[in-house]
Scaffold this motif. Structure first.
Motif, PDB file in Angstrom:
ATOM      1  N   LEU A   1       0.827  -1.205   0.000  1.00  0.00           N
ATOM      2  CA  LEU A   1       0.000   0.000   0.000  1.00  0.00           C
ATOM      3  C   LEU A   1       0.863   1.256   0.000  1.00  0.00           C
ATOM      4  O   LEU A   1       0.525   2.255  -0.650  1.00  0.00           O
ATOM      5  CB  LEU A   1      -0.921  -0.011   1.220  1.00  0.00           C
ATOM      6  N   GLY A   2       1.999   1.212   0.725  1.00  0.00           N
ATOM      7  CA  GLY A   2       2.933   2.339   0.706  1.00  0.00           C
ATOM      8  C   GLY A   2       3.487   2.595  -0.685  1.00  0.00           C
ATOM      9  O   GLY A   2       3.595   3.746  -1.133  1.00  0.00           O
ATOM     10  N   LEU A   3       3.800   1.512  -1.401  1.00  0.00           N
ATOM     11  CA  LEU A   3       4.311   1.645  -2.770  1.00  0.00           C
ATOM     12  C   LEU A   3       3.247   2.236  -3.693  1.00  0.00           C
ATOM     13  O   LEU A   3       3.553   3.042  -4.581  1.00  0.00           O
ATOM     14  CB  LEU A   3       4.770   0.278  -3.296  1.00  0.00           C
ATOM     15  N   PHE A   4       1.989   1.839  -3.503  1.00  0.00           N
ATOM     16  CA  PHE A   4       0.898   2.418  -4.287  1.00  0.00           C
ATOM     17  C   PHE A   4       0.833   3.931  -4.096  1.00  0.00           C
ATOM     18  O   PHE A   4       0.660   4.692  -5.052  1.00  0.00           O
ATOM     19  CB  PHE A   4      -0.436   1.798  -3.876  1.00  0.00           C
ATOM     20  N   ILE A   5       0.957   4.363  -2.841  1.00  0.00           N
ATOM     21  CA  ILE A   5       0.885   5.807  -2.559  1.00  0.00           C
ATOM     22  C   ILE A   5       2.043   6.535  -3.226  1.00  0.00           C
ATOM     23  O   ILE A   5       1.859   7.587  -3.859  1.00  0.00           O
ATOM     24  CB  ILE A   5       0.886   6.059  -1.038  1.00  0.00           C
ATOM     25  N   PHE A   6       3.270   5.983  -3.120  1.00  0.00           N
ATOM     26  CA  PHE A   6       4.430   6.618  -3.762  1.00  0.00           C
ATOM     27  C   PHE A   6       4.260   6.665  -5.276  1.00  0.00           C
ATOM     28  O   PHE A   6       4.660   7.634  -5.931  1.00  0.00           O
ATOM     29  CB  PHE A   6       5.718   5.883  -3.398  1.00  0.00           C
ATOM     30  N   TYR A   7       3.663   5.618  -5.841  1.00  0.00           N
ATOM     31  CA  TYR A   7       3.418   5.600  -7.289  1.00  0.00           C
ATOM     32  C   TYR A   7       2.470   6.732  -7.683  1.00  0.00           C
ATOM     33  O   TYR A   7       2.721   7.459  -8.653  1.00  0.00           O
ATOM     34  CB  TYR A   7       2.824   4.251  -7.703  1.00  0.00           C
ATOM     35  N   ILE A   8       1.374   6.878  -6.932  1.00  0.00           N
ATOM     36  CA  ILE A   8       0.399   7.935  -7.223  1.00  0.00           C
ATOM     37  C   ILE A   8       1.028   9.309  -7.049  1.00  0.00           C
ATOM     38  O   ILE A   8       0.811  10.218  -7.873  1.00  0.00           O
ATOM     39  CB  ILE A   8      -0.846   7.780  -6.330  1.00  0.00           C
ATOM     40  N   TYR A   9       1.829   9.487  -5.991  1.00  0.00           N
ATOM     41  CA  TYR A   9       2.517  10.771  -5.781  1.00  0.00           C
ATOM     42  C   TYR A   9       3.354  11.133  -7.007  1.00  0.00           C
ATOM     43  O   TYR A   9       3.329  12.269  -7.485  1.00  0.00           O
ATOM     44  CB  TYR A   9       3.431  10.697  -4.551  1.00  0.00           C
ATOM     45  N   ASP A  10       4.112  10.153  -7.510  1.00  0.00           N
ATOM     46  CA  ASP A  10       4.985  10.415  -8.653  1.00  0.00           C
ATOM     47  C   ASP A  10       4.162  10.645  -9.920  1.00  0.00           C
ATOM     48  O   ASP A  10       4.502  11.480 -10.757  1.00  0.00           O
ATOM     49  CB  ASP A  10       5.944   9.242  -8.856  1.00  0.00           C
ATOM     50  N   LEU A  11       3.055   9.924 -10.047  1.00  0.00           N
ATOM     51  CA  LEU A  11       2.209  10.040 -11.238  1.00  0.00           C
ATOM     52  C   LEU A  11       1.615  11.431 -11.365  1.00  0.00           C
ATOM     53  O   LEU A  11       1.530  11.994 -12.467  1.00  0.00           O
ATOM     54  CB  LEU A  11       1.092   8.991 -11.184  1.00  0.00           C
TER      55      LEU A  11
END
Length: 616
Positions: free
Chosen positions: A85-95
């Motif tokens: 879930l943390g990786l999902f959030i970082f992905y969205i932040y970068d997106l």
């Protein structure tokens, strides 16, 4: 209730996706790293989830060792999903281009806190634990479920408040995918099922890969798109692999693209050439192949000539062997397009001189980018040259045209025909114009005896909404009569831009600035536009001066055109005067101003003072 079919399916799909991402030419960026880590996490979580559920079933008769394995596998599963879930959030932040150190640190701390809570639950009984009767239960709460709810909140807030890049259709698709995953989780929770927990994480990953990391693939030719090509070049360069870049231009290729014979011939071509790599389609008519450096060039040329005879279609093939000059796809394409304009052959292999010349072009591009970034209107790399203009009534040099040069370390003086196309292509032309204008204004202010100096502008530059503001800010810094300043334009305006350009030029003319129409006689000139644009002086191009000296018929046409403009109150300037014959002929065709090498070549603006108000 649990079945391992969901986890087995998740593991297989994750491995396939990881392999596909590794083998194809997707962009190697931070988001791809997050996706790969997420896939690895799911493989760990699914594998250990099967082990965990195996030992859960044995709990009533479990040994102490079995209980410890149950705790260990449960922690691995839960912490893997917490990290997921943390990786999902970082992905969205970068997106969505949200780069905030505090927010990133907050997510890392939350991930660490929930992981620690999960690890210590064996003692604290906050979350999952096994009681004295060897039955598992949750203490205060399901730790992972709390983190999942927090994740959904952060995800929703980020998408709504920070999204500036995701279009609505993609936004909707990603949202629906997460909504379906939540429904599956909710259904499992109320039915006490855990079969598809990891699959709910895989589902959005699959959608994200399809939307943001997939390659456009043409099934007829196996052709990947330009994004894949750029990634392929970056990958080859990063791994320091030696390769040949083969640029293939086939005009009007779409006319034969759907013919089955074309596909068969392509397959035959790759068979003969022993080509096992991807074909890349840069645009409709341009393809790229990457070979080992030592492939058979002569065989390739023969095969292309055979195809030319068969289809009666032209082609250009340019081969760039391995080098350290070109580093990106843009470099390779720019070099090929430059060579394509110059090469006399349809099959061309670049030589060392070509690469040396292109290295100079790259240096000029880099300097232009730096000039644009610096925004220094006194930049010493941009030089002002002027060509004096003779006033035929006074027989004195009273005005001049400003011209641009670059002076770059290691390259010396660079002429406009080299750097202007580069500046226009890379949107650096406006800053050069501003620098020239600033230096011309400074010179006029210090030399009030000059009648006028003109500055060249691009028509497309004038259509920029900020153009008037930028130019006015420069000229307003100086104190001189603005009729000492001229703006030269070329009549290449499109109908949709006409009103914008007309309005902008009229505003400058109202300030007293003289408007010149440059290069009249080249290309197609729209008389309606000429009569409506606020023009003071029409510059007859050198081509008309030459033409008028070649025959009486041409002279008659040029002379009558000059009569028309002269009689409608335009001033006439002939450029490109090189000898007495040119001068005499133009004087008989309403010449009020003359410009050319007969009087002076372009000189540094600092030397212009010796011409001002002097006779030839």
């Amino acid at each position: 209730m649990y079945s391992n079919i969901g986890d087995i399916f998740t593991i297989i799909v994750c491995i396939v996706l990881f392999f596909v991402l590794h083998m194809t030419y997707v962009q190697k960026n931070k988001r791809l790293m997050f996706i790969k880590l997420a896939l690895c996490n799911l493989i760990y979580a699914s594998t250990f989830n099967m082990i965990f559920n195996h030992y859960i079933e044995k709990l009533p008769i479990a040994s102490h060792k079995d209980i410890m394995i149950t705790y260990l596998t449960h922690n691995i599963v839960q912490i893997s999903l917490i990290i997921e879930l943390g990786l999902f959030i970082f992905y969205i932040y970068d997106l969505v281009n949200y780069h905030n150190k505090i927010s990133n640190a907050f997510i890392i701390v939350l991930t660490a806190v929930f992981s620690i809570l999960e690890l210590t639950s064996i003692k604290t009984h906050v979350g999952f634990y096994i009681n004295d009767e060897k039955a598992y239960q949750y203490g205060i709460t399901n730790i992972f479920l709390v983190w999942y709810i927090i994740f959904l909140s952060i995800f929703t807030i980020t998408i709504i408040s920070k999204n500036r890049v995701i279009i609505n259709k993609i936004y909707f698709t990603v949202g629906i995918t997460f909504f379906i995953s939540i429904l599956i989780m909710f259904f499992q929770y109320i039915k006490n099922i855990e079969t598809f927990t990891n699959f709910t994480f895989l589902l959005p990953i699959m959608v994200i890969i399809f939307i943001f990391h997939s390659n456009s693939y043409n099934t007829n030719f196996g052709a990947l798109d330009r994004t894949a090509l750029a990634n392929s070049i970056n990958d080859l360069k990063k791994k320091n692999k030696s390769f040949a870049f083969v640029y293939i231009k086939i005009p009007n290729f779409n006319e034969i693209a759907t013919d089955n014979k074309t596909t068969q011939d392509y397959k035959q071509f790759t068979k003969y050439m022993q080509y096992r790599n991807y074909l890349f389609r840069y645009n409709d008519d341009t393809f790229v192949m990457t070979f080992d450096n030592d492939f058979d060039y002569e065989l390739m040329e023969k095969l292309f000539n055979d195809l030319h005879s068969k289809y009666q279609m032209s082609h250009n093939v340019i081969i760039i062997l391995n080098n350290n000059i070109c580093n990106t796809l843009v470099d390779y394409i720019d070099l090929c397009e430059d060579i394509e304009k110059q090469a006399n052959s349809s099959f061309y292999i670049l030589n060392n001189d070509d690469l040396i010349n292109f290295s100079k072009i790259l240096k000029i591009k880099k300097e232009l980018e730096d000039i644009a970034n610096q925004k220094n209107f006194n930049d010493e790399r941009v030089l002002v040259y002027c060509q004096p203009i003779l006033d035929t009534k006074l027989n004195k040099f009273t005005t001049a045209e400003s011209l641009m040069r670059l002076k770059l370390n290691g390259l010396g003086i660079i002429y406009p025909d080299v750097f202007i196309p580069l500046a226009e292509k890379n949107n650096n032309i406006h800053i050069l114009t501003c620098i020239i204008l600033n230096k011309v204004c400074k010179f006029i202010e210090k030399n009030p005896e000059i009648t006028r100096i003109s500055v060249n502008f691009s028509m497309y530059e004038i259509t920029n909404p900020k153009f008037y503001h930028d130019i006015y800010n420069i000229i307003s810094k100086y104190h001189f009569d603005l009729n000492k300043l001229g703006f030269e334009i070329t009549e290449t305006v499109e109908a949709k831009d006409f009103d914008i350009i007309n309005d902008t030029l009229q505003r400058f003319r109202n300030l007293g600035i003289k408007i010149y129409l440059d290069d009249f006689g080249t290309g197609y000139s729209n008389i309606e536009h000429i009569t409506k644009i606020p023009i003071d002086i029409i510059k007859f191009d050198r081509s008309l001066v030459i033409s008028s000296g070649q025959s009486e018929k041409s002279k008659y046409i040029v002379s009558n055109m000059s009569d028309i403009f002269y009689n409608t109150n335009y001033n006439i300037l002939y450029e490109g005067i090189e000898d007495n014959n040119d001068e005499h002929r133009c004087m008989g065709m309403n010449a009020e101003y003359l410009q050319g090498y007969k009087y002076s070549k372009p000189i540094p603006i600092e030397e212009l003072s010796k011409f001002i108000n002097q006779q030839p």
